[in-house]
Design a protein around this motif. Structure first.
Motif, mmCIF file in Angstrom:
data_model
loop_
_atom_site.group_PDB
_atom_site.id
_atom_site.type_symbol
_atom_site.label_atom_id
_atom_site.label_comp_id
_atom_site.label_asym_id
_atom_site.label_seq_id
_atom_site.Cartn_x
_atom_site.Cartn_y
_atom_site.Cartn_z
ATOM 1 N N ILE A 118 -7.925 66.120 9.948
ATOM 2 C CA ILE A 118 -6.533 66.545 10.131
ATOM 3 C C ILE A 118 -5.724 66.427 8.847
ATOM 4 O O ILE A 118 -4.509 66.601 8.863
ATOM 5 C CB ILE A 118 -5.861 65.733 11.252
ATOM 6 C CG1 ILE A 118 -5.866 64.232 10.916
ATOM 7 C CG2 ILE A 118 -6.540 65.994 12.580
ATOM 8 C CD1 ILE A 118 -5.072 63.391 11.907
ATOM 9 N N GLY A 119 -6.386 66.151 7.728
ATOM 10 C CA GLY A 119 -5.689 66.054 6.448
ATOM 11 C C GLY A 119 -6.229 64.909 5.615
ATOM 12 O O GLY A 119 -6.913 64.008 6.126
ATOM 13 N N ARG A 120 -5.954 64.947 4.326
ATOM 14 C CA ARG A 120 -6.418 63.908 3.392
ATOM 15 C C ARG A 120 -5.291 63.582 2.419
ATOM 16 O O ARG A 120 -4.611 64.481 1.904
ATOM 17 C CB ARG A 120 -7.655 64.396 2.657
ATOM 18 C CG ARG A 120 -8.286 63.373 1.717
ATOM 19 C CD ARG A 120 -9.650 63.858 1.267
ATOM 20 N NE ARG A 120 -10.615 63.835 2.367
ATOM 21 C CZ ARG A 120 -11.836 64.338 2.282
ATOM 22 N NH1 ARG A 120 -12.241 64.919 1.167
ATOM 23 N NH2 ARG A 120 -12.654 64.278 3.317
ATOM 24 N N LEU A 121 -5.105 62.291 2.164
ATOM 25 C CA LEU A 121 -3.991 61.816 1.334
ATOM 26 C C LEU A 121 -4.513 61.096 0.111
ATOM 27 O O LEU A 121 -5.442 60.285 0.204
ATOM 28 C CB LEU A 121 -3.086 60.899 2.165
ATOM 29 C CG LEU A 121 -1.852 60.304 1.479
ATOM 30 C CD1 LEU A 121 -0.686 60.282 2.462
ATOM 31 C CD2 LEU A 121 -2.106 58.881 0.979
ATOM 32 N N TRP A 122 -3.915 61.372 -1.057
ATOM 33 C CA TRP A 122 -4.246 60.714 -2.322
ATOM 34 C C TRP A 122 -3.049 59.869 -2.772
ATOM 35 O O TRP A 122 -1.902 60.323 -2.717
ATOM 36 C CB TRP A 122 -4.552 61.736 -3.408
ATOM 37 C CG TRP A 122 -5.903 62.350 -3.361
ATOM 38 C CD1 TRP A 122 -6.988 62.029 -4.129
ATOM 39 C CD2 TRP A 122 -6.332 63.454 -2.524
ATOM 40 N NE1 TRP A 122 -8.058 62.846 -3.812
ATOM 41 C CE2 TRP A 122 -7.688 63.719 -2.842
ATOM 42 C CE3 TRP A 122 -5.701 64.216 -1.551
ATOM 43 C CZ2 TRP A 122 -8.407 64.728 -2.216
ATOM 44 C CZ3 TRP A 122 -6.426 65.212 -0.923
ATOM 45 C CH2 TRP A 122 -7.763 65.466 -1.255
ATOM 46 N N PHE A 123 -3.333 58.654 -3.256
ATOM 47 C CA PHE A 123 -2.275 57.789 -3.771
ATOM 48 C C PHE A 123 -2.884 56.827 -4.793
ATOM 49 O O PHE A 123 -4.108 56.711 -4.914
ATOM 50 C CB PHE A 123 -1.595 57.005 -2.643
ATOM 51 C CG PHE A 123 -2.514 56.082 -1.889
ATOM 52 C CD1 PHE A 123 -2.605 54.732 -2.208
ATOM 53 C CD2 PHE A 123 -3.303 56.568 -0.846
ATOM 54 C CE1 PHE A 123 -3.451 53.878 -1.519
ATOM 55 C CE2 PHE A 123 -4.162 55.725 -0.147
ATOM 56 C CZ PHE A 123 -4.235 54.380 -0.481
ATOM 57 N N SER A 124 -2.038 56.148 -5.536
ATOM 58 C CA SER A 124 -2.503 55.140 -6.488
ATOM 59 C C SER A 124 -1.649 53.893 -6.342
ATOM 60 O O SER A 124 -0.479 53.966 -5.925
ATOM 61 C CB SER A 124 -2.442 55.665 -7.927
ATOM 62 O OG SER A 124 -1.105 55.835 -8.345
ATOM 63 N N ILE A 125 -2.233 52.738 -6.675
ATOM 64 C CA ILE A 125 -1.508 51.464 -6.591
ATOM 65 C C ILE A 125 -1.759 50.651 -7.854
ATOM 66 O O ILE A 125 -2.820 50.724 -8.465
ATOM 67 C CB ILE A 125 -1.928 50.652 -5.348
ATOM 68 C CG1 ILE A 125 -3.452 50.478 -5.299
ATOM 69 C CG2 ILE A 125 -1.425 51.293 -4.080
ATOM 70 C CD1 ILE A 125 -3.917 49.604 -4.160
ATOM 71 N N GLU A 126 -0.757 49.874 -8.223
ATOM 72 C CA GLU A 126 -0.835 49.000 -9.394
ATOM 73 C C GLU A 126 0.136 47.851 -9.177
ATOM 74 O O GLU A 126 1.214 48.044 -8.584
ATOM 75 C CB GLU A 126 -0.466 49.796 -10.646
ATOM 76 C CG GLU A 126 -0.620 49.027 -11.947
ATOM 77 C CD GLU A 126 -0.289 49.902 -13.157
ATOM 78 O OE1 GLU A 126 -0.368 49.395 -14.288
ATOM 79 O OE2 GLU A 126 0.067 51.081 -12.946
ATOM 80 N N TYR A 127 -0.234 46.651 -9.622
ATOM 81 C CA TYR A 127 0.623 45.485 -9.417
ATOM 82 C C TYR A 127 1.019 44.868 -10.751
ATOM 83 O O TYR A 127 0.165 44.589 -11.598
ATOM 84 C CB TYR A 127 -0.082 44.436 -8.556
ATOM 85 C CG TYR A 127 0.808 43.269 -8.179
ATOM 86 C CD1 TYR A 127 1.872 43.457 -7.297
ATOM 87 C CD2 TYR A 127 0.600 42.007 -8.715
ATOM 88 C CE1 TYR A 127 2.699 42.405 -6.950
ATOM 89 C CE2 TYR A 127 1.421 40.946 -8.361
ATOM 90 C CZ TYR A 127 2.478 41.141 -7.483
ATOM 91 O OH TYR A 127 3.295 40.100 -7.138
ATOM 92 N N GLU A 128 2.331 44.661 -10.935
ATOM 93 C CA GLU A 128 2.854 44.018 -12.141
ATOM 94 C C GLU A 128 3.044 42.535 -11.851
ATOM 95 O O GLU A 128 3.927 42.147 -11.075
ATOM 96 C CB GLU A 128 4.167 44.664 -12.553
ATOM 97 C CG GLU A 128 4.031 46.117 -13.011
ATOM 98 C CD GLU A 128 5.354 46.712 -13.443
ATOM 99 O OE1 GLU A 128 6.412 46.084 -13.161
ATOM 100 O OE2 GLU A 128 5.351 47.793 -14.057
ATOM 101 N N GLN A 129 2.203 41.714 -12.481
ATOM 102 C CA GLN A 129 2.216 40.275 -12.195
ATOM 103 C C GLN A 129 3.533 39.622 -12.603
ATOM 104 O O GLN A 129 4.088 38.797 -11.868
ATOM 105 C CB GLN A 129 1.049 39.604 -12.958
ATOM 106 C CG GLN A 129 -0.331 40.075 -12.534
ATOM 107 C CD GLN A 129 -0.780 39.439 -11.241
ATOM 108 O OE1 GLN A 129 -0.141 38.543 -10.723
ATOM 109 N NE2 GLN A 129 -1.900 39.914 -10.705
ATOM 110 N N GLU A 130 4.036 39.982 -13.765
ATOM 111 C CA GLU A 130 5.223 39.298 -14.293
ATOM 112 C C GLU A 130 6.458 39.572 -13.439
ATOM 113 O O GLU A 130 7.215 38.652 -13.111
ATOM 114 C CB GLU A 130 5.479 39.751 -15.740
ATOM 115 C CG GLU A 130 6.588 38.984 -16.423
ATOM 116 C CD GLU A 130 6.717 39.357 -17.887
ATOM 117 O OE1 GLU A 130 7.717 38.973 -18.496
ATOM 118 O OE2 GLU A 130 5.806 40.030 -18.417
ATOM 119 N N SER A 131 6.665 40.822 -13.068
ATOM 120 C CA SER A 131 7.847 41.174 -12.276
ATOM 121 C C SER A 131 7.580 41.144 -10.775
ATOM 122 O O SER A 131 8.496 41.361 -9.984
ATOM 123 C CB SER A 131 8.340 42.570 -12.668
ATOM 124 O OG SER A 131 7.321 43.541 -12.474
#
Length: 416
Positions: free
Chosen positions: A145-158
């Protein structure tokens, strides 16, 4: 004296003649080389690989040219003619030092031999240097029924979680046209969300939008991203097309590690939760290895005895045989939510002959620091000896589809 003078004049004349001849020979040779390179360059530009091999006098090379019509000829330049080429396995070749003035006799002569004395040593296949195709753009399973693309990243300091919504493909809207947008939640907080822009009249929206969630590093691995994809109709009503649930507990998130991920959309369970809540899990049986696999996905609508961040909810999976305990495993505890997400996989050894007497018990348990563990609900799946209804159907479907994950929701009950 006259004889000496005549002899000297004759010798000097001869030397001068020889010197002029050498200079003329060198100039002629240099002119010929330059002229040959110019003709070679122009010929390569106007001659394709097929015409090149059609000029070959060797019939074996003509046969190869028909099977490699897209090959590009690889030619030894004249400056390297003083090297021998030794054939190795798999048609590889290596240079061997030899007399720099010896012309190699092995190897087929090219159609350029009259121009620069060039020799063909093989061909380059352009197909070998192509980038592999991204199958996530083309391979969509039946019922998708569909496909989703995303990206994630975490900034430790902030202490910021950066989420980039990239795109969605192959949406299946209820009407002919589609104007999609996406809501993004960071569970267990289901009251607040971030929302993308609406893309008009497209089944393949390209978003390229960035979102930021403030979350401490201690709580990060307890959180779960939830994407809800909606369609807006002409009456401004919102229709849910699908969702993606993505737990963060198994991910390595650092400042220099940006993860690009895609997931297929799932239909949301629109039925109201049962009295004690529901649990979703997948079953799979490998008859060759004799291995029973359980994937605990998530639960919803749990009736927690106390709702706080100190409350941990986990699932205990037990393998039984003739109602006797064999082995049990449990998930990690998820804190402070009646809708925990797990996505944890467990495997049990079970011979195929035991499937008529074996069963699986999944118990949802709540633990509070310093207090006794409480049972929130339980479900048993297995053969006709122990179960009926959806639980029996799930077990039978697992057996009928070996090596395939069969996913279902089940209502929890409170009886032991």
């Amino acid at each position: 004296e006259q004889a000496v003078a005549v002899a000297g004049a004759v010798i000097g004349g001869i030397l001068l003649f020889v010197l002029i001849g050498m200079i003329a020979y060198l100039l002629w040779k240099k002119f010929c080389c330059l002229f040959a390179y110019e003709k070679l360059t122009s010929s390569v530009k106007t001659t394709n690989a097929n015409a090149f091999f059609q000029d070959q006098t060797n019939p074996e090379m003509q046969l190869k040219s028909t099977s490699r019509s897209r090959s590009v000829p690889f030619i030894i330049p004249p400056t390297l003619h003083g090297r021998d080429w030794i054939n190795l396995t798999n048609e590889e070749q290596v240079q061997e030092d030899s007399d720099p003035y010896m012309i190699p006799q092995s190897g087929p002569r090219s159609s350029f031999h009259s121009l620069a004395g060039a020799y063909v040593v093989g061909t380059i296949n352009p197909d070998l240097y192509k980038f592999s195709e991204d199958k996530s753009e083309t391979d969509f399973p039946a019922g998708n029924i569909g496909r989703l693309w995303f990206s994630i990243e975490y900034e430790q300091e902030s202490e910021r979680l950066l989420v980039s919504l990239i795109k969605v493909r192959k949406l299946q809207p209820p009407a002919d046209s589609c104007s999609p947008f996406v809501k993004i939640y960071l569970l267990p907080d289901e009251r607040s969300y971030l929302q993308s822009k609406t893309k008009r009249k497209t089944l393949n929206p390209q978003f390229d939008e960035n979102f930021v969630f403030q979350v401490s590093s201690k709580m990060l691995l307890q959180r779960t991203l939830k994407f809800l994809v909606y369609h807006v109709d002409k009456q401004k009503k919102h229709h849910l097309l699908g969702q993606v649930i993505f737990p963060l507990k198994n991910e390595v998130l650092t400042d220099d590690n940006k993860l690009v991920i895609w997931r297929d959309l799932e239909k949301e369970n629109l039925e109201p939760p049962s009295e004690y809540g529901d649990i979703q899990f997948s079953l799979s049986y490998n008859d060759y290895l004799g291995r029973l696999t359980v994937v605990v996905l998530r639960a919803r609508g749990l009736k927690l005895q106390e709702e706080s961040h100190a409350v941990g909810v986990y699932v205990k999976v037990s393998l039984m045989n003739h109602n006797k305990f064999v082995k049990s495993k449990k998930t990690a505890a998820v804190l402070g939510t009646p809708n925990p997400v797990y996505n944890e996989t467990f495997s049990f050894k079970a011979d195929q002959t035991e499937l008529d007497t074996a069963s699986l018990s999944l118990s949802v348990l709540q633990s509070i620091k310093g207090e006794k563990t409480l049972l929130l609900g339980r479900v048993v799946v297995g053969p006709f000896m122990y179960t009926r209804g959806k639980e029996l159907e799930h077990w039978n479907e697992m057996i009928s589809k070996p090596k395939e994950l069969v996913k279902r929701w089940h209502a929890l009950c409170h009886s032991m």
